[in-house]
Design a protein around this motif. Structure first.
Motif, PDB file in Angstrom:
ATOM      1  N   SER A  46     -83.610   8.233  99.594  1.00 52.39           N
ATOM      2  CA  SER A  46     -83.781   8.529 101.018  1.00 52.39           C
ATOM      3  C   SER A  46     -84.740   7.506 101.626  1.00 52.39           C
ATOM      4  O   SER A  46     -85.400   6.746 100.902  1.00 52.39           O
ATOM      5  N   ASN A  47     -84.827   7.470 102.948  1.00 51.11           N
ATOM      6  CA  ASN A  47     -85.680   6.546 103.717  1.00 51.11           C
ATOM      7  C   ASN A  47     -85.301   5.077 103.545  1.00 51.11           C
ATOM      8  O   ASN A  47     -86.127   4.181 103.693  1.00 51.11           O
ATOM      9  N   LEU A  74     -78.634   6.551 106.970  1.00 52.19           N
ATOM     10  CA  LEU A  74     -80.002   6.805 106.530  1.00 52.19           C
ATOM     11  C   LEU A  74     -80.162   8.302 106.305  1.00 52.19           C
ATOM     12  O   LEU A  74     -79.785   9.096 107.168  1.00 52.19           O
ATOM     13  N   TYR A  76     -83.260  10.583 106.015  1.00 52.97           N
ATOM     14  CA  TYR A  76     -84.718  10.466 106.108  1.00 52.97           C
ATOM     15  C   TYR A  76     -85.418  11.707 105.578  1.00 52.97           C
ATOM     16  O   TYR A  76     -84.868  12.813 105.603  1.00 52.97           O
ATOM     17  N   ASP A  77     -86.634  11.461 105.099  1.00 51.98           N
ATOM     18  CA  ASP A  77     -87.482  12.545 104.611  1.00 51.98           C
ATOM     19  C   ASP A  77     -88.908  12.190 105.012  1.00 51.98           C
ATOM     20  O   ASP A  77     -89.509  11.276 104.431  1.00 51.98           O
ATOM     21  N   ILE A  78     -89.422  12.857 106.033  1.00 54.66           N
ATOM     22  CA  ILE A  78     -90.741  12.493 106.568  1.00 54.66           C
ATOM     23  C   ILE A  78     -91.776  13.580 106.273  1.00 54.66           C
ATOM     24  O   ILE A  78     -92.762  13.700 106.980  1.00 54.66           O
ATOM     25  N   LEU A  83     -91.780   7.442 109.213  1.00 59.20           N
ATOM     26  CA  LEU A  83     -90.844   6.375 108.815  1.00 59.20           C
ATOM     27  C   LEU A  83     -90.659   5.406 109.980  1.00 59.20           C
ATOM     28  O   LEU A  83     -90.330   5.829 111.090  1.00 59.20           O
ATOM     29  N   ILE A  85     -88.506   2.520 111.701  1.00 59.75           N
ATOM     30  CA  ILE A  85     -87.109   2.053 111.664  1.00 59.75           C
ATOM     31  C   ILE A  85     -87.011   0.837 112.578  1.00 59.75           C
ATOM     32  O   ILE A  85     -87.221   0.939 113.786  1.00 59.75           O
ATOM     33  N   SER A 147     -89.199  14.349 115.035  1.00 57.27           N
ATOM     34  CA  SER A 147     -87.995  14.973 114.473  1.00 57.27           C
ATOM     35  C   SER A 147     -88.190  16.496 114.419  1.00 57.27           C
ATOM     36  O   SER A 147     -89.219  16.967 113.943  1.00 57.27           O
ATOM     37  N   SER A 151     -86.437  16.521 107.499  1.00 55.08           N
ATOM     38  CA  SER A 151     -85.433  15.622 106.929  1.00 55.08           C
ATOM     39  C   SER A 151     -84.195  15.667 107.817  1.00 55.08           C
ATOM     40  O   SER A 151     -84.035  16.582 108.630  1.00 55.08           O
ATOM     41  N   CYS A 184     -85.734   0.103 107.203  1.00 59.11           N
ATOM     42  CA  CYS A 184     -86.711   1.194 107.330  1.00 59.11           C
ATOM     43  C   CYS A 184     -87.886   0.945 106.392  1.00 59.11           C
ATOM     44  O   CYS A 184     -87.714   0.320 105.351  1.00 59.11           O
ATOM     45  N   ILE A 186     -91.636   3.165 105.019  1.00 54.53           N
ATOM     46  CA  ILE A 186     -92.561   4.296 105.165  1.00 54.53           C
ATOM     47  C   ILE A 186     -93.876   3.756 105.710  1.00 54.53           C
ATOM     48  O   ILE A 186     -94.329   2.689 105.288  1.00 54.53           O
TER      49      ILE A 186
END
Lengths: 188, 195
Positions: A46-47, A74, A76-78, A83, A85, A147, A151, A184, A186
């Motif tokens: 992910s990410n 993508l 995503y997992d924040i 993250l 982008i 978000s 995720s 992307c 982190i």
């Protein structure tokens, strides 16, 4: 109340609860399946933006996919960190957009090429995806997006003029090169 | 005690089956006559696709049949499984999809699906769009849909199980399209010969 009436009542109440729980669960289940597919059952991470190409019928994993687009995907997992982008928009493109979908597949953010150029006066866009506004202090060139879920899914869509012609194939090659400039990372 | 556990289990199973069955039936009913579903001749659309305003039925249906749909200002999706006379699309028939010029939108395309997936064919042709359809001299266009090879714009159909569906996507439609979504002119689907 007679026993059989109680039984019928319990059945209807439980059926009603099942109905509501199942309906609300469907988007989350589909989202999980799509994410799993995008990450090839855990083989990908992910990410990270994974850039695709034109697909054929045997390569399609999403229902009602648009054959005239090339996409970057993508998951995503924040939960831990925001993250960043970085997006590169191709010149003279028929249509480009970046969209974000929360865990129930609601489309909570979309930016297309016309809006991006008008807003940023550039072909480069820097977004930072966070779970809460106070988690990150934006720099002047960045847009912070909160978000609704920690995720979800991000998607770059580029429309190809004609995937079926030799000229269209050349366009696809060029678009994929530009697409790969979108990445992307982190934050922190 | 054993009888009681058996009874509770049966009640539980019946409840789950009723709950699941009612979801399936209500989703079918929603697709057939929901207030948010828009009908324009035999084309359908749902402007709440991808939107936060979608209710739990619309959200569940879009998740299953229009996964990762954009919201309506970005794209409107029209779909149909019927010809212009309301007959279900039959893969033993030939059809003409006739468009009266372009739509008031930045870009459009028409895609043919079987059970929501592209139809495999040797040409790997699944769609026609504003930028690759062959227009007639008067600016109109005709896409032929059939198993047998056709001249001009041809979307191949194969012999297989599952229902046919045509989707028209309008990207960045003009506000007038959304305002007049029930009345704007959409392509006609005329059935020809059936074998």
């Amino acid at each position: 109340m007679k026993t059989w009436k109680k039984v019928v009542l319990i059945i209807f109440v439980l059926a009603g609860i099942t109905h509501i729980v199942m309906l609300n669960a469907i988007p989350y289940v589909v989202s999980g399946i799509v994410k799993k597919g995008f990450l090839r059952n855990g083989k990908l991470e992910s990410n990270i933006l994974y850039h695709g190409s034109i697909r054929t019928a045997d390569q399609v994993t999403v229902p009602t996919d648009n054959p005239d687009t090339i996409t970057s995907r993508l998951v995503y997992d924040i939960r831990a960190k925001p993250l960043r982008i970085n997006l590169k928009i191709p010149e003279n493109v028929t249509y480009w957009s970046f969209s974000l979908f929360e865990n129930n597949l609601d489309n909570f953010y979309t930016l297309n090429d016309i809006e991006a150029r008008s807003r940023y006066h550039s072909n480069t866009v820097r977004l930072v995806l966070v779970k809460s506004k106070d988690e990150y202090e934006a720099k002047s060139s960045e847009e912070v997006i909160v978000s609704p879920s920690t995720s979800g899914i991000g998607l770059i869509r580029i429309i190809v003029k004609d995937r079926y012609s030799a000229e269209g194939q050349k366009e696809i090659e060029n678009l994929i090169k530009i697409l790969k400039e979108s990445q992307c990372e982190i934050v922190g | 005690m054993g009888r009681r556990i058996f009874g509770v289990t049966i009640i539980f199973i019946i409840s789950i089956l009723l709950g699941v069955g009612s979801v399936i039936l209500s989703m079918r009913a929603y697709m057939a006559r929901s207030a948010t579903r828009i009908a324009n001749n035999h084309w359908q659309a749902n402007t709440l696709a991808g939107s936060k305003e979608a209710g739990m039925y619309a959200r569940a249906i879009v998740a299953m049949y229009g996964t990762l749909a954009l919201n309506s200002s970005e794209a409107i999706y029209f779909w149909t499984s019927k010809d212009s006379e309301g007959r279900i699309l039959n893969d033993d028939c030939t059809y003409k999809i006739i468009g009266n010029g372009d739509f008031n939108t930045r870009w459009w395309n028409i895609t043919l699906y079987r059970d929501n997936y592209w139809i495999p064919n040797p040409l790997m042709r699944y769609s026609y769009s504003k930028t690759n359809v062959a227009y007639e001299k008067d600016g109109n266009w005709v896409i032929r849909l059939s198993k047998a090879k056709q001249n001009g714009n041809w979307l191949p159909v194969n012999s297989s199980e599952g229902s046919l569906r045509i989707t028209l996507r309008l990207y960045n439609p003009e506000p007038t399209v959304i305002d007049n979504i029930r009345t704007i002119e959409l392509p006609k689907i005329i059935r020809g010969e059936c074998r």
